[in-house]
Design a protein around this motif. Structure first.
Motif, PDB file in Angstrom:
ATOM      1  N   VAL A   1      69.454  55.258  54.748  1.00 42.31           N
ATOM      2  CA  VAL A   1      70.130  56.544  54.530  1.00 42.31           C
ATOM      3  C   VAL A   1      69.933  56.907  53.062  1.00 42.31           C
ATOM      4  O   VAL A   1      70.614  56.392  52.178  1.00 42.31           O
ATOM      5  CB  VAL A   1      71.627  56.459  54.883  1.00 42.31           C
ATOM      6  N   THR A   2      68.990  57.756  52.800  1.00 41.10           N
ATOM      7  CA  THR A   2      68.614  58.038  51.412  1.00 41.10           C
ATOM      8  C   THR A   2      69.442  59.139  50.775  1.00 41.10           C
ATOM      9  O   THR A   2      69.404  59.303  49.551  1.00 41.10           O
ATOM     10  CB  THR A   2      67.117  58.394  51.333  1.00 41.10           C
ATOM     11  N   GLN A   3      70.192  59.900  51.584  1.00 42.09           N
ATOM     12  CA  GLN A   3      71.071  60.916  50.990  1.00 42.09           C
ATOM     13  C   GLN A   3      72.202  61.258  51.950  1.00 42.09           C
ATOM     14  O   GLN A   3      71.986  61.346  53.168  1.00 42.09           O
ATOM     15  CB  GLN A   3      70.300  62.192  50.629  1.00 42.09           C
ATOM     16  N   VAL A   4      73.390  61.404  51.378  1.00 48.26           N
ATOM     17  CA  VAL A   4      74.538  61.877  52.142  1.00 48.26           C
ATOM     18  C   VAL A   4      75.097  63.125  51.461  1.00 48.26           C
ATOM     19  O   VAL A   4      74.971  63.303  50.247  1.00 48.26           O
ATOM     20  CB  VAL A   4      75.640  60.804  52.274  1.00 48.26           C
ATOM     21  N   ARG A   5      75.699  63.967  52.262  1.00 46.15           N
ATOM     22  CA  ARG A   5      76.344  65.172  51.737  1.00 46.15           C
ATOM     23  C   ARG A   5      77.843  64.912  51.593  1.00 46.15           C
ATOM     24  O   ARG A   5      78.496  64.505  52.559  1.00 46.15           O
ATOM     25  CB  ARG A   5      76.097  66.352  52.669  1.00 46.15           C
ATOM     26  N   ILE A   6      78.358  65.126  50.411  1.00 47.11           N
ATOM     27  CA  ILE A   6      79.788  65.023  50.171  1.00 47.11           C
ATOM     28  C   ILE A   6      80.375  66.421  50.318  1.00 47.11           C
ATOM     29  O   ILE A   6      80.140  67.295  49.478  1.00 47.11           O
ATOM     30  CB  ILE A   6      80.094  64.468  48.766  1.00 47.11           C
ATOM     31  N   GLU A   7      81.108  66.651  51.407  1.00 49.19           N
ATOM     32  CA  GLU A   7      81.653  67.973  51.692  1.00 49.19           C
ATOM     33  C   GLU A   7      83.094  68.087  51.208  1.00 49.19           C
ATOM     34  O   GLU A   7      83.944  67.246  51.539  1.00 49.19           O
ATOM     35  CB  GLU A   7      81.629  68.248  53.196  1.00 49.19           C
TER      36      GLU A   7
ATOM     37  N   PRO B   1      68.898  71.994  56.442  1.00 50.61           N
ATOM     38  CA  PRO B   1      69.045  71.959  54.982  1.00 50.61           C
ATOM     39  C   PRO B   1      70.113  70.951  54.565  1.00 50.61           C
ATOM     40  O   PRO B   1      71.118  70.752  55.267  1.00 50.61           O
ATOM     41  CB  PRO B   1      69.451  73.388  54.629  1.00 50.61           C
ATOM     42  N   ALA B   2      69.897  70.338  53.416  1.00 51.31           N
ATOM     43  CA  ALA B   2      70.813  69.286  52.970  1.00 51.31           C
ATOM     44  C   ALA B   2      72.205  69.814  52.693  1.00 51.31           C
ATOM     45  O   ALA B   2      73.197  69.085  52.837  1.00 51.31           O
ATOM     46  CB  ALA B   2      70.254  68.606  51.712  1.00 51.31           C
ATOM     47  N   ASP B   3      72.323  71.103  52.317  1.00 52.73           N
ATOM     48  CA  ASP B   3      73.649  71.633  51.970  1.00 52.73           C
ATOM     49  C   ASP B   3      74.493  71.934  53.201  1.00 52.73           C
ATOM     50  O   ASP B   3      75.702  72.165  53.088  1.00 52.73           O
ATOM     51  CB  ASP B   3      73.534  72.864  51.080  1.00 52.73           C
ATOM     52  N   GLY B   4      73.896  71.957  54.389  1.00 52.61           N
ATOM     53  CA  GLY B   4      74.651  72.190  55.604  1.00 52.61           C
ATOM     54  C   GLY B   4      75.292  73.554  55.696  1.00 52.61           C
ATOM     55  O   GLY B   4      76.198  73.768  56.517  1.00 52.61           O
ATOM     56  N   GLY B   5      74.891  74.480  54.863  1.00 57.30           N
ATOM     57  CA  GLY B   5      75.480  75.809  54.872  1.00 57.30           C
ATOM     58  C   GLY B   5      76.565  75.997  53.833  1.00 57.30           C
ATOM     59  O   GLY B   5      77.126  77.088  53.706  1.00 57.30           O
TER      60      GLY B   5
ATOM     61  N   ILE C   1      87.802  65.659  52.469  1.00 58.44           N
ATOM     62  CA  ILE C   1      86.440  65.306  52.048  1.00 58.44           C
ATOM     63  C   ILE C   1      85.745  64.669  53.240  1.00 58.44           C
ATOM     64  O   ILE C   1      86.309  63.788  53.902  1.00 58.44           O
ATOM     65  CB  ILE C   1      86.463  64.319  50.864  1.00 58.44           C
ATOM     66  N   GLU C   2      84.538  65.120  53.529  1.00 61.37           N
ATOM     67  CA  GLU C   2      83.741  64.517  54.589  1.00 61.37           C
ATOM     68  C   GLU C   2      82.416  64.033  54.009  1.00 61.37           C
ATOM     69  O   GLU C   2      81.915  64.587  53.016  1.00 61.37           O
ATOM     70  CB  GLU C   2      83.486  65.518  55.727  1.00 61.37           C
ATOM     71  N   VAL C   3      81.863  62.996  54.652  1.00 56.46           N
ATOM     72  CA  VAL C   3      80.580  62.430  54.220  1.00 56.46           C
ATOM     73  C   VAL C   3      79.628  62.478  55.411  1.00 56.46           C
ATOM     74  O   VAL C   3      79.931  61.925  56.486  1.00 56.46           O
ATOM     75  CB  VAL C   3      80.753  60.984  53.723  1.00 56.46           C
ATOM     76  N   HIS C   4      78.488  63.146  55.238  1.00 57.29           N
ATOM     77  CA  HIS C   4      77.517  63.331  56.320  1.00 57.29           C
ATOM     78  C   HIS C   4      76.154  62.810  55.895  1.00 57.29           C
ATOM     79  O   HIS C   4      75.699  63.056  54.763  1.00 57.29           O
ATOM     80  CB  HIS C   4      77.373  64.821  56.677  1.00 57.29           C
ATOM     81  N   ASN C   5      75.474  62.119  56.823  1.00 55.05           N
ATOM     82  CA  ASN C   5      74.079  61.743  56.586  1.00 55.05           C
ATOM     83  C   ASN C   5      73.216  63.002  56.607  1.00 55.05           C
ATOM     84  O   ASN C   5      73.329  63.818  57.534  1.00 55.05           O
ATOM     85  CB  ASN C   5      73.584  60.788  57.671  1.00 55.05           C
ATOM     86  N   VAL C   6      72.333  63.124  55.619  1.00 58.57           N
ATOM     87  CA  VAL C   6      71.445  64.291  55.612  1.00 58.57           C
ATOM     88  C   VAL C   6      69.970  63.911  55.486  1.00 58.57           C
ATOM     89  O   VAL C   6      69.103  64.745  55.777  1.00 58.57           O
ATOM     90  CB  VAL C   6      71.807  65.281  54.474  1.00 58.57           C
ATOM     91  N   ALA C   7      69.673  62.670  55.077  1.00 61.34           N
ATOM     92  CA  ALA C   7      68.263  62.287  54.950  1.00 61.34           C
ATOM     93  C   ALA C   7      68.097  60.807  55.267  1.00 61.34           C
ATOM     94  O   ALA C   7      68.903  59.972  54.842  1.00 61.34           O
ATOM     95  CB  ALA C   7      67.748  62.581  53.542  1.00 61.34           C
ATOM     96  N   LEU C   8      67.032  60.515  56.036  1.00 62.30           N
ATOM     97  CA  LEU C   8      66.657  59.137  56.349  1.00 62.30           C
ATOM     98  C   LEU C   8      65.255  58.892  55.824  1.00 62.30           C
ATOM     99  O   LEU C   8      64.330  59.664  56.131  1.00 62.30           O
ATOM    100  CB  LEU C   8      66.696  58.895  57.864  1.00 62.30           C
ATOM    101  N   MET C   9      65.103  57.855  55.032  1.00 62.88           N
ATOM    102  CA  MET C   9      63.807  57.519  54.457  1.00 62.88           C
ATOM    103  C   MET C   9      63.175  58.719  53.746  1.00 62.88           C
ATOM    104  O   MET C   9      61.980  58.952  53.804  1.00 62.88           O
ATOM    105  CB  MET C   9      62.868  56.974  55.538  1.00 62.88           C
TER     106      MET C   9
END
Length: 202
Positions: free
Chosen positions: A108-114, A189-193, A173-181
């Motif tokens: 999991v190379t990036q997560v979105r902190i919402e 999009p990584a920002d999820g809107g 606060i929510e944490v979502h996976n946005v990128a794998l490898m």
């Protein structure tokens, strides 16, 4: 003269040699009182513990991570004081869970902190809180490049926000996976809107 010398020689020759003094007897071993047999001295074998191996300490239960879709389920909410963007002390459990998840899942190379907030200045507050959480995770050792803080304001409520209780539940606060490898999940999009909140690396 000759006779006296003979008598003296005879007397000296006939005197018996002094008897040797008897050796002092060795002290007797102490006897046990009241006729009881003396206890045997402890031996190395007796002092050693029994041959049974010591019981191993119970292993700590492994941490499990649960996903709801791409959202990481937190063990408790990230909390903030009213009108504050500084995570409270009660947030340590949730933030440590996020850090452990990223350590355990290098793919999991990036997560979105919402950040989500309802009320006055909702958008700005949601962004500030998301960025504050991301920077706290960086302080805890998480690579800042794996975090993308985003604010959603009050655009994604989970309950009716017309009451004070409802607004409190929508502050989260929510944490979502946005990128794998290194690749975006599902081409989204990584920002999820949401609106990017700032750079956690700065």
């Amino acid at each position: 003269m000759t006779w006296k010398r003979l008598v003296l020689v005879g007397l000296c020759a006939c005197r018996p040699a002094a008897a040797p003094e008897p050796a002092a007897p060795e002290p007797a071993a102490l006897e046990a009182p009241s006729g009881e047999p003396a206890a045997p001295e402890p031996t190395a074998a007796a002092a050693a513990p029994s041959g049974e191996p010591a019981a191993p300490e119970p292993a700590a239960a492994p941490v499990t991570y649960e996903l709801d879709g791409h959202r990481l389920v937190l063990p408790r909410a990230v909390d903030f004081a009213t009108a504050s963007d500084v995570p409270g002390r009660g947030s340590e459990i949730a933030l440590d869970h996020v850090r452990g998840y990223l350590q355990a899942k290098p793919a999991v190379t990036q997560v979105r902190i919402e950040g989500h907030f309802s009320g006055p200045d909702a958008q700005a507050m949601s962004e500030r809180r998301a960025l504050a959480v991301a920077r706290e995770l960086v302080r805890m050792g998480v690579d800042c490049k794996r975090l993308y803080p985003v604010g959603f304001g009050d655009s994604k409520p989970i309950v009716d926000g017309s009451t004070p209780e409802g607004r409190v539940k929508n502050h989260r606060i929510e944490v979502h996976n946005v990128a794998l490898m290194g690749r975006a999940i599902g081409g989204m999009p990584a920002d999820g809107g949401g609106r990017p909140a700032g750079d956690p690396c700065s």
